[in-house]
Design a protein around this motif. Structure first.
Motif, short mmCIF file in Angstrom:
data_model
loop_
_atom_site.label_atom_id
_atom_site.label_comp_id
_atom_site.label_asym_id
_atom_site.label_seq_id
_atom_site.Cartn_x
_atom_site.Cartn_y
_atom_site.Cartn_z
N LYS A 9 0.83 -1.21 0.00
CA LYS A 9 0.00 0.00 0.00
C LYS A 9 0.87 1.26 0.00
CE LYS A 9 -3.85 -1.90 2.64
NZ LYS A 9 -4.57 -1.76 3.91
N ALA A 10 1.94 1.30 0.81
CA ALA A 10 2.82 2.46 0.88
C ALA A 10 3.53 2.68 -0.45
CB ALA A 10 3.84 2.29 1.99
N ALA A 11 4.03 1.61 -1.08
CA ALA A 11 4.70 1.73 -2.37
C ALA A 11 3.72 2.19 -3.44
CB ALA A 11 5.35 0.41 -2.76
N GLY A 12 2.49 1.66 -3.42
CA GLY A 12 1.47 2.07 -4.39
C GLY A 12 1.12 3.54 -4.24
N ALA A 13 1.01 4.03 -3.01
CA ALA A 13 0.70 5.45 -2.78
C ALA A 13 1.82 6.34 -3.29
CB ALA A 13 0.46 5.69 -1.29
N PHE A 14 3.06 5.92 -3.04
CA PHE A 14 4.21 6.72 -3.49
C PHE A 14 4.28 6.74 -5.02
CE2 PHE A 14 8.77 6.99 -4.58
CZ PHE A 14 9.02 8.27 -4.08
N ILE A 15 4.13 5.62 -5.67
CA ILE A 15 4.19 5.54 -7.13
C ILE A 15 3.00 6.28 -7.74
CG2 ILE A 15 4.09 3.94 -9.10
CD1 ILE A 15 5.72 1.99 -7.34
N GLY A 16 1.84 6.18 -7.12
CA GLY A 16 0.66 6.90 -7.61
C GLY A 16 0.85 8.41 -7.53
N ALA A 17 1.48 8.89 -6.45
CA ALA A 17 1.73 10.32 -6.32
C ALA A 17 2.71 10.80 -7.39
CB ALA A 17 2.27 10.63 -4.92
N LEU A 18 3.76 10.03 -7.65
CA LEU A 18 4.70 10.39 -8.71
C LEU A 18 4.03 10.41 -10.07
CD1 LEU A 18 7.99 8.51 -7.75
CD2 LEU A 18 7.55 10.95 -7.69
N LEU A 19 3.16 9.42 -10.35
CA LEU A 19 2.44 9.38 -11.61
C LEU A 19 1.54 10.60 -11.76
CD1 LEU A 19 1.75 7.84 -14.19
CD2 LEU A 19 -0.01 6.62 -12.91
N PHE A 20 0.85 10.98 -10.67
CA PHE A 20 -0.02 12.16 -10.70
C PHE A 20 0.79 13.43 -11.00
CE2 PHE A 20 -1.87 15.82 -8.51
CZ PHE A 20 -3.07 15.92 -9.19
N LEU A 21 1.96 13.59 -10.36
CA LEU A 21 2.78 14.77 -10.60
C LEU A 21 3.30 14.81 -12.04
CD1 LEU A 21 4.77 15.03 -7.25
CD2 LEU A 21 2.96 16.54 -8.08
N MET A 22 3.67 13.66 -12.59
CA MET A 22 4.14 13.62 -13.98
C MET A 22 3.03 14.02 -14.94
SD MET A 22 6.66 10.28 -14.04
CE MET A 22 6.13 9.88 -15.65
N LEU A 23 1.81 13.51 -14.71
CA LEU A 23 0.68 13.87 -15.57
C LEU A 23 0.31 15.35 -15.42
CD1 LEU A 23 -1.60 10.71 -15.16
CD2 LEU A 23 -0.34 11.42 -17.20
N ALA A 24 0.37 15.88 -14.20
CA ALA A 24 0.08 17.30 -13.99
C ALA A 24 1.13 18.17 -14.70
CB ALA A 24 0.04 17.61 -12.50
N ASN A 25 2.38 17.78 -14.66
CA ASN A 25 3.44 18.52 -15.35
C ASN A 25 3.21 18.51 -16.86
OD1 ASN A 25 5.82 19.90 -15.84
ND2 ASN A 25 7.05 18.05 -15.81
N TRP A 26 2.85 17.34 -17.39
CA TRP A 26 2.61 17.22 -18.82
C TRP A 26 1.43 18.10 -19.24
CZ3 TRP A 26 -1.71 14.68 -21.12
CH2 TRP A 26 -1.63 14.59 -22.51
N ALA A 27 0.35 18.09 -18.46
CA ALA A 27 -0.83 18.89 -18.78
C ALA A 27 -0.52 20.39 -18.68
CB ALA A 27 -1.98 18.53 -17.84
N ALA A 28 0.22 20.79 -17.66
CA ALA A 28 0.55 22.21 -17.50
C ALA A 28 1.45 22.70 -18.62
CB ALA A 28 1.21 22.43 -16.14
N SER A 29 2.41 21.88 -19.04
CA SER A 29 3.29 22.32 -20.13
C SER A 29 2.54 22.38 -21.45
CB SER A 29 4.51 21.41 -20.23
OG SER A 29 4.11 20.11 -20.60
N GLY A 30 1.48 21.62 -21.60
CA GLY A 30 0.65 21.71 -22.79
C GLY A 30 -0.21 22.96 -22.80
N LEU A 31 -0.65 23.39 -21.64
CA LEU A 31 -1.51 24.57 -21.54
C LEU A 31 -0.72 25.88 -21.51
CD1 LEU A 31 -4.14 23.39 -18.91
CD2 LEU A 31 -4.47 23.70 -21.36
N PHE A 32 0.37 25.90 -20.79
CA PHE A 32 1.14 27.12 -20.60
C PHE A 32 2.51 26.97 -21.24
CE2 PHE A 32 -1.56 26.50 -16.83
CZ PHE A 32 -2.39 27.60 -16.99
N THR A 33 2.81 27.84 -22.19
CA THR A 33 4.11 27.80 -22.84
C THR A 33 4.78 29.16 -22.70
OG1 THR A 33 3.20 28.45 -24.97
CG2 THR A 33 3.42 26.08 -24.54
N VAL A 34 6.08 29.16 -22.72
CA VAL A 34 6.87 30.38 -22.66
C VAL A 34 7.46 30.58 -24.05
CG1 VAL A 34 8.84 31.53 -21.62
CG2 VAL A 34 7.39 30.06 -20.24
N GLY A 35 7.35 31.76 -24.56
CA GLY A 35 7.86 32.03 -25.89
C GLY A 35 6.75 31.90 -26.91
#
Length: 177
Positions: A9-35
């Motif tokens: 359960k602890a490993a699943g929570a940690f991996i799930g949190a990392l997956l969520f942060l990676m997806l949030a980063n991907w979505a934010a970089s698609g919406l907000f660009t510099v330049g």
């Protein structure tokens, strides 16, 4: 206390949190660009708005403002000059004794570098030949920028830029003969 299920359960929570942060980063970089987001070509970027800036007619820089120091001295306030004196009293005195700098009793209309027994810098004694008397104009130029007016002076004070404050200080010094 720690069994296999708790560790899973602890490993699943940690991996799930990392997956969520990676997806949030991907979505934010698609919406907000510099330049401008395109390639590095020579394409001109279309702006949403522009601010008109009038052309300057002065190509050589701003002219210095001429100060009527005589008029400032006519309206000078010696009480306000006493507050300016606080910047000077660390090195100068008004009781006739010399400190780091010479005493300033009667400095207005006194000869430059003329306090007996005080060791003036060579630059100040040379300046006495150019401007022999501490009149209003000479004092205000020196107080504004001591090292700019007397290059090589031992006075380390940066100066007082405000002309009204300089006039007030000179009026205060004039009241201490």
């Amino acid at each position: 206390m720690f069994n296999t299920m708790t560790l899973t359960k602890a490993a699943g929570a940690f991996i799930g949190a990392l997956l969520f942060l990676m997806l949030a980063n991907w979505a934010a970089s698609g919406l907000f660009t510099v330049g401008h987001g395109g390639g590095h070509g020579e394409d001109e970027i279309t702006q949403a708005y522009s601010v008109p800036v009038p052309e300057s007619t002065d190509s050589s820089g701003a002219e210095e403002e001429v100060i009527d120091f005589a008029a400032l001295m006519a309206s000078a306030d010696a009480a306000a000059g006493e507050r300016e004196w606080a910047k000077c009293r660390a090195c100068h005195a008004l009781d006739g004794s010399d400190g780091v700098g010479p005493h300033l009793n009667g400095v207005v209309d006194r000869e430059v570098a003329s306090v007996a027994g005080f060791g003036y810098s060579g630059a100040m004694t040379e300046h006495a030949a150019e401007d022999p008397i501490w009149d209003y104009e000479t004092l205000q130029l020196f107080i504004e920028n001591p090292r700019g007016e007397v290059s090589g002076t031992a006075m380390s004070f940066a100066g007082i830029r405000d002309p009204e404050a300089r006039a007030n200080l000179i009026a205060f010094l004039e009241t201490n003969p």
